[in-house]
Design a protein around this motif. Structure first.
Motif, PDB file in Angstrom:
ATOM      1  N   THR A 198       0.870  -0.902  -0.020  1.00 12.80           N
ATOM      2  CA  THR A 198      -0.125  -0.017  -0.006  1.00 12.80           C
ATOM      3  C   THR A 198       0.665   1.422   0.206  1.00 12.80           C
ATOM      4  OG1 THR A 198      -1.525  -1.295   1.211  1.00 12.80           O
ATOM      5  CG2 THR A 198      -1.834   1.046   1.306  1.00 12.80           C
ATOM      6  N   TYR A 199       2.001   1.134   0.966  1.00 10.32           N
ATOM      7  CA  TYR A 199       2.709   2.408   0.750  1.00 10.32           C
ATOM      8  C   TYR A 199       3.438   2.515  -0.447  1.00 10.32           C
ATOM      9  CZ  TYR A 199       6.667   5.516   2.283  1.00 10.32           C
ATOM     10  OH  TYR A 199       7.317   6.409   2.331  1.00 10.32           O
ATOM     11  N   MET A 200       3.834   1.526  -1.032  1.00 13.00           N
ATOM     12  CA  MET A 200       4.623   1.705  -2.288  1.00 13.00           C
ATOM     13  C   MET A 200       3.775   1.951  -3.589  1.00 13.00           C
ATOM     14  SD  MET A 200       7.760   0.984  -1.629  1.00 13.00           S
ATOM     15  CE  MET A 200       8.300   1.306  -3.189  1.00 13.00           C
TER      16      MET A 200
ATOM     17  N   HIS B 155       6.603   5.416  -8.780  1.00  9.88           N
ATOM     18  CA  HIS B 155       7.202   4.225  -9.688  1.00  9.88           C
ATOM     19  C   HIS B 155       6.530   3.059  -9.302  1.00  9.88           C
ATOM     20  CE1 HIS B 155      10.259   7.015 -10.034  1.00  9.88           C
ATOM     21  NE2 HIS B 155      10.564   7.261  -8.884  1.00  9.88           N
ATOM     22  N   GLY B 156       5.660   2.443 -10.547  1.00 15.27           N
ATOM     23  CA  GLY B 156       4.998   1.311 -10.314  1.00 15.27           C
ATOM     24  C   GLY B 156       4.131   0.902  -9.441  1.00 15.27           C
TER      25      GLY B 156
ATOM     26  N   TYR C   2       0.768   0.285 -10.110  1.00 14.84           N
ATOM     27  CA  TYR C   2      -0.058  -0.792 -10.222  1.00 14.84           C
ATOM     28  C   TYR C   2       0.640  -2.101  -9.884  1.00 14.84           C
ATOM     29  CZ  TYR C   2      -3.277  -3.941 -12.916  1.00 14.84           C
ATOM     30  OH  TYR C   2      -4.005  -4.961 -13.220  1.00 14.84           O
ATOM     31  N   PHE C   3       2.035  -2.314 -10.154  1.00 19.18           N
ATOM     32  CA  PHE C   3       2.686  -3.450  -9.787  1.00 19.18           C
ATOM     33  C   PHE C   3       2.490  -3.826  -8.449  1.00 19.18           C
ATOM     34  CE2 PHE C   3       6.662  -5.375  -7.760  1.00 19.18           C
ATOM     35  CZ  PHE C   3       6.902  -6.533  -8.657  1.00 19.18           C
ATOM     36  N   TRP C   4       2.537  -2.705  -7.331  1.00 21.51           N
ATOM     37  CA  TRP C   4       2.524  -2.850  -6.013  1.00 21.51           C
ATOM     38  C   TRP C   4       1.296  -3.480  -5.541  1.00 21.51           C
ATOM     39  CZ3 TRP C   4       6.828  -4.236  -3.865  1.00 21.51           C
ATOM     40  CH2 TRP C   4       8.161  -3.761  -4.263  1.00 21.51           C
ATOM     41  N   PHE C   5       0.057  -2.955  -6.592  1.00 22.83           N
ATOM     42  CA  PHE C   5      -1.225  -3.124  -6.018  1.00 22.83           C
ATOM     43  C   PHE C   5      -1.288  -4.602  -6.322  1.00 22.83           C
ATOM     44  CE2 PHE C   5      -5.531  -3.375  -8.269  1.00 22.83           C
ATOM     45  CZ  PHE C   5      -6.200  -3.328  -7.221  1.00 22.83           C
ATOM     46  N   VAL C   6      -1.078  -5.059  -7.364  1.00 22.82           N
ATOM     47  CA  VAL C   6      -1.022  -6.543  -7.824  1.00 22.82           C
ATOM     48  C   VAL C   6      -0.227  -7.552  -6.944  1.00 22.82           C
ATOM     49  CG1 VAL C   6      -1.072  -8.131  -9.475  1.00 22.82           C
ATOM     50  CG2 VAL C   6      -1.730  -6.002 -10.187  1.00 22.82           C
ATOM     51  N   ALA C   7       0.999  -6.918  -6.362  1.00 24.81           N
ATOM     52  CA  ALA C   7       1.734  -7.721  -5.609  1.00 24.81           C
ATOM     53  C   ALA C   7       1.048  -7.829  -4.246  1.00 24.81           C
ATOM     54  CB  ALA C   7       3.137  -6.967  -5.236  1.00 24.81           C
ATOM     55  N   GLY C   8       0.443  -6.659  -3.769  1.00 26.00           N
ATOM     56  CA  GLY C   8      -0.811  -6.816  -2.440  1.00 26.00           C
ATOM     57  C   GLY C   8      -1.613  -7.727  -2.573  1.00 26.00           C
ATOM     58  N   LEU C   9      -2.656  -7.531  -3.655  1.00 26.74           N
ATOM     59  CA  LEU C   9      -3.555  -8.369  -3.559  1.00 26.74           C
ATOM     60  C   LEU C   9      -3.339 -10.030  -3.983  1.00 26.74           C
ATOM     61  CD1 LEU C   9      -4.884  -9.344  -6.652  1.00 26.74           C
ATOM     62  CD2 LEU C   9      -4.872  -6.956  -7.025  1.00 26.74           C
ATOM     63  N   SER C  10      -2.134 -10.301  -4.641  1.00 27.06           N
ATOM     64  CA  SER C  10      -2.105 -11.680  -4.818  1.00 27.06           C
ATOM     65  C   SER C  10      -1.663 -12.485  -3.695  1.00 27.06           C
ATOM     66  CB  SER C  10      -0.873 -11.920  -6.164  1.00 27.06           C
ATOM     67  OG  SER C  10      -1.434 -11.208  -7.082  1.00 27.06           O
ATOM     68  N   ALA C  11      -0.693 -11.986  -2.799  1.00 25.47           N
ATOM     69  CA  ALA C  11      -0.505 -12.560  -1.662  1.00 25.47           C
ATOM     70  C   ALA C  11      -1.476 -13.239  -0.637  1.00 25.47           C
ATOM     71  CB  ALA C  11       0.635 -11.808  -0.757  1.00 25.47           C
ATOM     72  N   PRO C  12      -2.606 -12.339  -0.150  1.00 25.90           N
ATOM     73  CA  PRO C  12      -3.579 -13.013   0.454  1.00 25.90           C
ATOM     74  C   PRO C  12      -4.361 -14.093  -0.367  1.00 25.90           C
ATOM     75  CG  PRO C  12      -4.172 -10.645  -0.038  1.00 25.90           C
ATOM     76  CD  PRO C  12      -2.652 -10.844  -0.362  1.00 25.90           C
ATOM     77  N   VAL C  13      -4.501 -13.977  -1.621  1.00 28.90           N
ATOM     78  CA  VAL C  13      -5.243 -14.973  -2.367  1.00 28.90           C
ATOM     79  C   VAL C  13      -4.448 -16.422  -2.326  1.00 28.90           C
ATOM     80  CG1 VAL C  13      -5.803 -15.692  -4.643  1.00 28.90           C
ATOM     81  CG2 VAL C  13      -6.240 -13.463  -4.162  1.00 28.90           C
ATOM     82  N   VAL C  14      -3.137 -16.310  -2.505  1.00 25.59           N
ATOM     83  CA  VAL C  14      -2.452 -17.527  -2.450  1.00 25.59           C
ATOM     84  C   VAL C  14      -2.264 -18.034  -0.770  1.00 25.59           C
ATOM     85  CG1 VAL C  14      -0.305 -18.703  -2.607  1.00 25.59           C
ATOM     86  CG2 VAL C  14      -1.226 -17.215  -4.479  1.00 25.59           C
ATOM     87  N   ALA C  15      -2.314 -17.197  -0.045  1.00 24.85           N
ATOM     88  CA  ALA C  15      -1.869 -17.559   1.329  1.00 24.85           C
ATOM     89  C   ALA C  15      -3.189 -18.265   2.059  1.00 24.85           C
ATOM     90  CB  ALA C  15      -1.322 -16.276   2.127  1.00 24.85           C
TER      91      ALA C  15
ATOM     92  N   LEU D 103      17.265   5.346   0.536  1.00 21.52           N
ATOM     93  CA  LEU D 103      17.178   5.282   2.005  1.00 21.52           C
ATOM     94  C   LEU D 103      16.175   6.360   2.388  1.00 21.52           C
ATOM     95  CD1 LEU D 103      18.880   3.831   4.060  1.00 21.52           C
ATOM     96  CD2 LEU D 103      20.478   5.824   4.283  1.00 21.52           C
ATOM     97  N   ASP D 104      15.802   7.246   1.564  1.00 19.51           N
ATOM     98  CA  ASP D 104      14.730   8.122   2.187  1.00 19.51           C
ATOM     99  C   ASP D 104      13.462   7.285   2.465  1.00 19.51           C
ATOM    100  OD1 ASP D 104      16.563  10.092   1.376  1.00 19.51           O
ATOM    101  OD2 ASP D 104      15.122  11.043  -0.016  1.00 19.51           O
ATOM    102  N   PHE D 105      13.172   6.187   2.038  1.00 19.52           N
ATOM    103  CA  PHE D 105      11.912   5.360   2.399  1.00 19.52           C
ATOM    104  C   PHE D 105      12.194   4.870   3.786  1.00 19.52           C
ATOM    105  CE2 PHE D 105      10.625   1.012   2.923  1.00 19.52           C
ATOM    106  CZ  PHE D 105       9.309   1.078   2.773  1.00 19.52           C
ATOM    107  N   VAL D 106      13.359   4.795   4.168  1.00 18.10           N
ATOM    108  CA  VAL D 106      13.434   4.170   5.584  1.00 18.10           C
ATOM    109  C   VAL D 106      13.804   5.365   6.747  1.00 18.10           C
ATOM    110  CG1 VAL D 106      14.883   2.924   7.306  1.00 18.10           C
ATOM    111  CG2 VAL D 106      14.630   2.154   4.899  1.00 18.10           C
ATOM    112  N   ILE D 107      14.369   6.421   6.137  1.00 20.51           N
ATOM    113  CA  ILE D 107      14.633   7.533   7.042  1.00 20.51           C
ATOM    114  C   ILE D 107      13.478   8.623   7.309  1.00 20.51           C
ATOM    115  CG2 ILE D 107      16.170   9.595   7.295  1.00 20.51           C
ATOM    116  CD1 ILE D 107      18.375   7.803   6.109  1.00 20.51           C
ATOM    117  N   ALA D 108      12.911   8.942   5.997  1.00 21.22           N
ATOM    118  CA  ALA D 108      12.087   9.909   5.933  1.00 21.22           C
ATOM    119  C   ALA D 108      10.718   9.510   5.189  1.00 21.22           C
ATOM    120  CB  ALA D 108      12.540  11.205   5.610  1.00 21.22           C
ATOM    121  N   PRO D 109       9.936   8.502   5.701  1.00 16.40           N
ATOM    122  CA  PRO D 109       8.784   8.160   5.052  1.00 16.40           C
ATOM    123  C   PRO D 109       7.755   9.181   4.836  1.00 16.40           C
ATOM    124  CG  PRO D 109       8.592   7.166   7.320  1.00 16.40           C
ATOM    125  CD  PRO D 109      10.040   8.043   7.117  1.00 16.40           C
TER     126      PRO D 109
END
Length: 721
Positions: free
Chosen positions: A94-96, A101-102, A104-117, A354-360
């Motif tokens: 959701t954050y990504m 950058h991408g 829609y890629f992160w949207f699909v990566a997020g929804l596919s994991a709970p489907v399989v899990a 590194l900004d992702f970790v230091i300053a979200p």
């Protein structure tokens, strides 16, 4: 989008839907609805957009499947760790997705994991089969959409891109000429704000097509580095244009043509470059290249100015020089696009990872926390309530559609509920009246075609993605189409109850960690803006010779980004305020306030850049204390910019901020005193620029406070039901 194009898009999506269901059922695969969901989400007008989005979906699905397998392998017997791992993955995606950058890629990566899990955990030893089925159904949906887009009314994204950049270039040229005329004292009656927003919107449309055009148009892919360079130079140009705009009011009291003798030729050169870019996009082949031009102050004419007025002139000159530099880069990049110059080398992406970790980003972090909590809510509902409506389908649907709802809280739940009701009612009619009598796939294909066609013709725009997706998804979920079809009133009722639980859980999730009501979001955005402005004002006094740490640089980049993006977010939330909270008269005042907020942000960004240049030690010693006192006054003035302070701000504070006589007197005393000779020419130019920008920031804050005093904050803050 005209009706012909809407019907073409709807027809292509409907054919792709029938093709996906037909192949899946012919092959005997379970869950053909997964391929149908791919068609619903991807549906695009051009071939490039369809293929590009399809590739992102396949990549995101594969990543989600891997994450799902890892979660099952590690925590199959630990329910709390199982939920924690999935919720953390969903929060990260959701954050990504909120980034550039991408998404829609992160949207699909997020929804596919709970489907399989979740489905894989329920299937036990067949968990791998669930993941494999998910992958093949996704690929099937992508192939169906791509094949139909390529064969049925094919539209090249390259053609759309050419039309979009041509329109944008014409608007950029017109806007710059109006800016040049205003700077020189004319165009007083022209609405520059409307022209600026139109120019920015046109450029946004063009930028959204570039990545897709690289997929289906070889000539675009061949020079993709030049397109990337053009986008980077344009962003710098647009920021420079905004900073230059801050000089208009102060420069109006000068004869800028006398003070800058080469001004007309300088401005004409820049306008000529923009016209050349426009001509290249039209298909012409002008031979013009960027000429070397310099903007020098006439010292004889400037001798009559006070040192404080000289600061304004120097700030405007530096800003114009930056505009010239960025247009040079834009022209060279466009010439490379059309084969008239060598392609530039690819530049690194802006901002270290590194900004992702230091300053979200606070907004994206808020969305991630919201979906993290929502994922826990739906997981606990499934585990703790016996016979939960929908079972794992409820968990998967909430995780699936909860991601875009968390990232885009501006979407009204009422629109989604309306779309879901329409889809559910239509499904009920079809399920009871038609489905039992369908005996061949051809008959089912007609139902699928008509339903998909109506959905895409009814909601064709990207801004209507969520209502269209939810309406059609609920329609297909309720029908529950499989190879071995079974009809059950109890199953249909269970699906309807699942929809009620779905919206109830999402509605609760939207209340945390902060409410998504427009007034609450505006208050939160203003508080963030004020915090960023205060941080940047404090950062002005980091000592020379002691550069800031990585931590401080990361946070400075984050706060600069906040100043650049929050005004646009405020405009979006303003449109969602009900008339009771924001009547027409107050809406116009609030819009003026947001515009002043953007001007202050441009000035503060310029001030941070000017202060980052090494300054004379004499200046820092003599005027550093005076500038710190102004910093304190600026920070104190910004405290009232929040709905929580119903008293608003005082007009006397605006007048106090606007009074710069102390700073002016101190500057005159310094540059006419005995230590003036210790400041060399280079440091004097930097001093002029810094104080000129400082003066404009002070003036912009005064204007901001004046705009704030006329807004009816109390009415915005009132609770209405």
């Amino acid at each position: 989008m005209d009706w012909v194009l809407r019907c073409q898009l709807a027809c292509k999506s409907a054919v792709a839907m029938v093709l996906a269901y037909g192949v899946a059922m012919w092959m005997g695969w379970d869950r053909p609805i997964w391929a149908a969901f791919t068609v619903i989400v991807i549906g695009q007008v051009t071939v490039g957009l369809a293929i590009n989005k399809g590739a992102l979906r396949v990549g995101g699905t594969l990543l989600g499947i891997v994450v799902g397998f890892v979660v099952i392998g590690l925590f199959a017997q630990e329910r709390w760790l199982f939920i924690l791992a999935l919720a953390t993955h969903l929060a990260f995606c959701t954050y990504m997705m909120g980034g550039r950058h991408g998404p829609y890629f992160w949207f699909v990566a997020g929804l596919s994991a709970p489907v399989v899990a979740w489905d894989g955990a329920a299937a036990g030893a067949a968990a791998f089969d669930v993941g494999a089925l998910r992958a093949q159904q996704t690929v099937l949906g992508v192939l169906a959409v791509s094949l139909v887009a390529a064969l049925l009314w094919p539209r090249s994204t390259g053609v759309e891109l050419t039309r979009a950049v041509r329109e944008a270039a014409a608007l950029h040229t017109e806007l710059f000429r109006l800016y040049a005329e205003r700077f020189c004292g004319g165009a007083q009656d022209c609405d520059l704000t409307a022209r600026r927003l139109a120019s920015l919107a046109a450029e946004g449309r063009a930028a959204s097509l570039i990545e897709a055009a690289e997929t289906d148009t070889y000539r675009v892919w061949e020079v993709h580095t030049a397109w990337f360079a053009y986008r980077r130079h344009f962003q710098d140009y647009w920021d420079s244009l905004g900073r230059w705009r801050q000089s208009f009011d102060d420069a109006a009291s000068f004869d800028v043509r006398a003070l800058l003798p080469a001004l007309d030729a300088f401005l004409e050169e820049i306008a000529g470059r923009l016209e050349t870019i426009e001509a290249l996009h039209r298909g012409d082949r002008p031979t013009r290249t960027a000429a070397d031009v310099q903007l020098v102050i006439d010292e004889a004419a400037a001798a009559s100015l006070s040192h404080f007025d000289r600061t304004v002139l120097e700030a405007a000159r530096v800003r114009l020089a930056h505009v010239e530099q960025t247009t040079r880069g834009m022209l060279e990049a466009v010439r490379a696009i059309y084969g008239l110059a060598p392609a530039p080398r690819s530049a690194p992406r802006d901002g270290p990872w590194l900004d992702f970790v230091i300053a979200p980003d606070p907004g994206r972090l808020n969305a991630a926390v919201r979906h993290f909590i929502t994922a826990w809510l739906v997981s606990l509902t499934y585990l703790l309530i016996p016979d939960t409506p929908g079972g794992t389908a409820l968990v998967i649907t909430v995780c699936f559609l909860g991601i875009p709802l968390a990232v885009y809280p501006q979407v009204r739940m009422s629109k989604l509920i309306s779309a879901a009701l329409v889809g559910s009612i239509a499904a009920g009619v079809v399920y009871v009246a038609l489905m039992p009598s369908l005996v061949t796939f051809h008959q089912l294909a007609i139902v699928l075609f008509l339903a998909t066609f109506v959905a895409f013709a009814w909601k064709p725009y990207d801004s209507q993605f969520l209502p269209r997706t939810i309406g059609l998804a609920f329609f297909l979920i309720a029908l529950d189409i499989e190879n071995y079809q079974a009809y059950s009133a109890e199953r249909f009722a269970d699906n309807m109850l699942m929809f009620v639980a779905f919206f109830a859980l999402l509605g609760i999730g939207r209340l945390v960690p902060c409410r998504t009501a427009p007034a609450a979001q505006i208050d939160w955005l203003l508080a963030r803006y004020r915090g960023s402005a205060n941080f940047l004002l404090r950062s002005l006094h980091w000592p020379d010779g002691h550069p800031p740490t990585i931590w401080h640089r990361a946070w400075r980049r984050r706060h600069l980004q906040e100043l650049a993006t929050i005004p646009q977010q405020l405009r979006q939330w303003q449109e969602l305020l009900p008339p009771a909270k924001l009547p027409a008269e107050n809406a116009a005042k609030f819009a003026d306030f947001v515009h002043a907020l953007g001007d202050f942000g441009f000035g503060l960004v310029d001030l941070v850049d000017a202060r980052s240049r090494p300054q004379s030690t004499v200046f820092l010693h003599e005027l550093g204390g005076e500038m710190r006192s102004y910093q304190v006054e600026l920070q104190r003035a910004l405290r009232g910019l929040t709905l929580a302070d119903v008293r608003g701000v005082r007009i006397e504070g605006a007048r106090s901020i606007a009074d710069t006589r102390r700073l002016e007197d101190s500057l005159e005393a310094l540059l006419q005193g005995p230590r003036a000779s210790e400041i060399d020419a280079e440091h004097r130019v930097r001093l002029y620029r810094l104080l000129g920008v400082y003066r404009e920031v002070v003036a912009s804050v005064a204007e901001l406070l004046k705009r704030a005093t006329v807004v009816d904050w109390r009415r915005l803050r009132e609770a209405r039901f």
